[in-house]
Structure formats: structure tokens, C-alpha cells
Design a protein around this motif. Structure first.
Motif, mmCIF file in Angstrom:
data_model
loop_
_atom_site.group_PDB
_atom_site.id
_atom_site.type_symbol
_atom_site.label_atom_id
_atom_site.label_comp_id
_atom_site.label_asym_id
_atom_site.label_seq_id
_atom_site.Cartn_x
_atom_site.Cartn_y
_atom_site.Cartn_z
ATOM 1 N N ASP A 105 0.824 -1.205 0.000
ATOM 2 C CA ASP A 105 0.000 0.000 0.000
ATOM 3 C C ASP A 105 0.861 1.258 0.000
ATOM 4 O O ASP A 105 0.573 2.220 -0.696
ATOM 5 N N LYS A 106 1.917 1.217 0.797
ATOM 6 C CA LYS A 106 2.812 2.356 0.894
ATOM 7 C C LYS A 106 3.449 2.645 -0.461
ATOM 8 O O LYS A 106 3.536 3.789 -0.884
ATOM 9 N N ILE A 107 3.893 1.561 -1.136
ATOM 10 C CA ILE A 107 4.546 1.719 -2.441
ATOM 11 C C ILE A 107 3.545 2.252 -3.467
ATOM 12 O O ILE A 107 3.855 3.162 -4.232
ATOM 13 N N LEU A 108 2.320 1.682 -3.454
ATOM 14 C CA LEU A 108 1.305 2.134 -4.402
ATOM 15 C C LEU A 108 0.970 3.599 -4.173
ATOM 16 O O LEU A 108 0.804 4.371 -5.108
ATOM 17 N N HIS A 109 0.891 3.967 -2.910
ATOM 18 C CA HIS A 109 0.591 5.351 -2.586
ATOM 19 C C HIS A 109 1.698 6.264 -3.092
ATOM 20 O O HIS A 109 1.441 7.311 -3.675
ATOM 21 N N ARG A 110 2.927 5.809 -2.889
ATOM 22 C CA ARG A 110 4.073 6.593 -3.341
ATOM 23 C C ARG A 110 4.061 6.717 -4.862
ATOM 24 O O ARG A 110 4.290 7.786 -5.403
ATOM 25 N N LEU A 165 3.321 9.922 -9.771
ATOM 26 C CA LEU A 165 2.599 10.154 -11.021
ATOM 27 C C LEU A 165 1.919 11.516 -11.014
ATOM 28 O O LEU A 165 1.998 12.262 -11.983
ATOM 29 N N LEU A 166 1.269 11.828 -9.902
ATOM 30 C CA LEU A 166 0.584 13.121 -9.801
ATOM 31 C C LEU A 166 1.576 14.266 -9.944
ATOM 32 O O LEU A 166 1.319 15.246 -10.623
ATOM 33 N N ARG A 206 8.108 2.325 -8.573
ATOM 34 C CA ARG A 206 8.217 0.864 -8.626
ATOM 35 C C ARG A 206 7.272 0.338 -9.702
ATOM 36 O O ARG A 206 6.088 0.185 -9.469
ATOM 37 N N PHE A 207 7.814 0.087 -10.884
ATOM 38 C CA PHE A 207 6.985 -0.331 -12.006
ATOM 39 C C PHE A 207 6.265 -1.646 -11.759
ATOM 40 O O PHE A 207 5.183 -1.874 -12.278
ATOM 41 N N GLU A 208 6.862 -2.489 -10.939
ATOM 42 C CA GLU A 208 6.239 -3.785 -10.688
ATOM 43 C C GLU A 208 4.981 -3.666 -9.845
ATOM 44 O O GLU A 208 4.222 -4.607 -9.711
#
Ligand SMILES: [Zn+2]
Length: 85
Positions: A46-51, A56-57, A80-82
Motif C-alpha cells: 500500500d505504501k509503495i502504491l501510494h508513493r 505520477l501526480l 516501482r513499475f512492478e
């Protein structure tokens, strides 16, 4: 009955071949640990996705006309593209 080794505490015990823990306590402890590990992994993802979303923003915000964001500038920000969703 066969000699087995507890999956958690490694203590030898005898029991049915489908048994992998020496006691109900070990079984419960094992599953609690597993659950904690899964929760931790979910939290990190979740942390990585949030980052990723923040990156992106940030990048998109600077280039509103630009639809494509170049991969290198994302990589530079530790994107993190993965973990793309
Ligand atoms: Zn045990």
C-alpha cells in the motif's frame, strides 16, 4: 503414526502424517505469525502504491499536456513499475 518435526518450534513429535505442529498452541502461533507477516506485506505494498500515485501526480502535474510520462524520470524518483495497478 510417524516421527514428525513441528513446523514452528522444530520439536519432534509423533502424530498423523498430516499433522505439522506438535501442539495446538504451535499451530495457533504459526497462523498468527503468518497473518502478521501478510498484514505487514500488505501495508508495505500500500505504501509503495501510494508513493507511486504521488509520483505520477507530481510528474503529470508538471506536464499537463503531455500524456506520456517518460520512464526514466519515474525511475529516478524510485517509481516501482512492478507495483503498477
Ligand atoms: Zn511446536
Amino acid at each position: 503414526m510417524s516421527k514428525r518435526k513441528c513446523k514452528l518450534c522444530k520439536a519432534p513429535f509423533t502424530g498423523r502424517s498430516d499433522k505439522i505442529f506438535c501442539s495446538a498452541q504451535c499451530k495457533a502461533d504459526y497462523h498468527n505469525k503468518l497473518k502478521a507477516a501478510t498484514l505487514k506485506a500488505t501495508f508495505n505494498t500500500d505504501k509503495i502504491l501510494h508513493r507511486n500515485r504521488s509520483i505520477l501526480l507530481e510528474v503529470m502535474g508538471k506536464n499537463l499536456q503531455q500524456k506520456k510520462v517518460d520512464r526514466d524520470s519515474l525511475a529516478k524518483k524510485n517509481f516501482r513499475f512492478e507495483y503498477m495497478t
